[in-house]
Design an enzyme around this catalytic site. Structure first.
Site, PDB file in Angstrom:
ATOM      1  N   ALA A  26      38.193  10.708  -7.810  1.00 55.22           N
ATOM      2  CA  ALA A  26      39.546  10.708  -7.254  1.00 55.22           C
ATOM      3  C   ALA A  26      40.333  11.974  -7.573  1.00 55.22           C
ATOM      4  O   ALA A  26      41.135  12.419  -6.752  1.00 55.22           O
ATOM      5  CB  ALA A  26      40.311   9.479  -7.739  1.00 55.22           C
ATOM      6  N   ASP A 105      38.255   8.697   0.852  1.00 52.78           N
ATOM      7  CA  ASP A 105      39.211   9.386   1.724  1.00 52.78           C
ATOM      8  C   ASP A 105      38.566  10.194   2.846  1.00 52.78           C
ATOM      9  O   ASP A 105      39.252  10.640   3.756  1.00 52.78           O
ATOM     10  CB  ASP A 105      40.148  10.273   0.915  1.00 52.78           C
ATOM     11  CG  ASP A 105      39.417  11.265   0.022  1.00 52.78           C
ATOM     12  OD1 ASP A 105      38.380  11.831   0.440  1.00 52.78           O
ATOM     13  OD2 ASP A 105      39.897  11.478  -1.106  1.00 52.78           O
ATOM     14  N   HIS A 120      31.248   4.612  -2.337  1.00 53.69           N
ATOM     15  CA  HIS A 120      32.172   3.497  -2.126  1.00 53.69           C
ATOM     16  C   HIS A 120      32.587   3.371  -0.661  1.00 53.69           C
ATOM     17  O   HIS A 120      33.539   2.674  -0.337  1.00 53.69           O
ATOM     18  CB  HIS A 120      33.421   3.643  -3.006  1.00 53.69           C
ATOM     19  CG  HIS A 120      33.137   3.498  -4.466  1.00 53.69           C
ATOM     20  ND1 HIS A 120      32.548   2.370  -5.000  1.00 53.69           N
ATOM     21  CD2 HIS A 120      33.353   4.330  -5.507  1.00 53.69           C
ATOM     22  CE1 HIS A 120      32.426   2.516  -6.316  1.00 53.69           C
ATOM     23  NE2 HIS A 120      32.889   3.700  -6.645  1.00 53.69           N
ATOM     24  N   CYS A 128      34.604  -5.722  11.781  1.00 51.27           N
ATOM     25  CA  CYS A 128      34.973  -7.124  11.882  1.00 51.27           C
ATOM     26  C   CYS A 128      33.992  -7.933  11.040  1.00 51.27           C
ATOM     27  O   CYS A 128      32.773  -7.746  11.142  1.00 51.27           O
ATOM     28  CB  CYS A 128      34.933  -7.591  13.334  1.00 51.27           C
ATOM     29  SG  CYS A 128      35.258  -9.359  13.513  1.00 51.27           S
ATOM     30  N   CYS A 131      32.183 -10.583  14.001  1.00 55.33           N
ATOM     31  CA  CYS A 131      31.255 -10.117  15.044  1.00 55.33           C
ATOM     32  C   CYS A 131      30.664  -8.734  14.767  1.00 55.33           C
ATOM     33  O   CYS A 131      29.865  -8.243  15.554  1.00 55.33           O
ATOM     34  CB  CYS A 131      31.947 -10.119  16.397  1.00 55.33           C
ATOM     35  SG  CYS A 131      33.145  -8.770  16.630  1.00 55.33           S
TER      36      CYS A 131
END
Length: 164
Positions: A26, A105, A120, A128, A131
């Site tokens: 990060a 990001d 990650h 979704c 589906c």
């Protein structure tokens, strides 16, 4: 050792290496305006570490979606910084062979890096859970569809970013 001496030593190490892989977290994206996760002003301090727990998500998706609008969508608009750009240049020159990042990001890819393991996932792709329809958030129409439908898929299922 001075700063310049450290930079020159790093240069020599990179040029003398046969297979250089870069690992980032990060901190590399903080200069781009993305908060880290663990500092006193980081994401976990504001939302709690459980914000990414799948069971918490399923029990209260609206909380996650509010977080996504506040934090994750910002990541789509910020620009790579000089570190992201330098790593991409070093890859293009054949010095860096690959990149492993914890970052979600997508800034390394946007800077031009191609040999990336995003351990990650990333925030630009949403799926979704019912589906498996894929939403690419750099496509404004797909992003708008998610927002208008309150993060529900056209099938009515919950969506979530491809992060883990």
């Amino acid at each position: 050792m001075t700063y310049l001496e450290k930079v020159l030593k790093l240069r020599d190490l990179l040029l003398g290496s046969n297979f250089c892989v870069v690992l980032t977290g990060a901190g590399v994206s903080v200069p781009s305006g993305i908060p880290d996760f663990r500092s006193a002003s980081g994401v976990y301090a504001k939302y709690g570490q459980e914000i990414f727990d799948i069971n918490v998500f399923k029990s209260n998706p609206e909380r996650f979606y509010e977080f996504a609008k506040q934090e994750l969508f910002k990541m789509l608009d910020v620009q790579p910084n000089e570190v992201h750009n330098l790593i991409a240049i070093l890859e293009q020159k054949g010095i860096v062979k690959g990149l492993i990042t914890q970052n979600i990001d997508d800034l390394h890819r946007r800077a031009g890096s191609r040999q990336i393991a995003q351990i990650h996932g990333n925030v630009r792709v949403w799926n979704c859970l019912r589906c498996n329809k894929r939403y690419e958030l750099y496509d404004e129409s797909q992003k708008s569809e998610l927002l208008v439908n309150k993060f529900r898929c056209s099938c009515g299922g919950l969506t979530k970013p491809d992060i883990h």
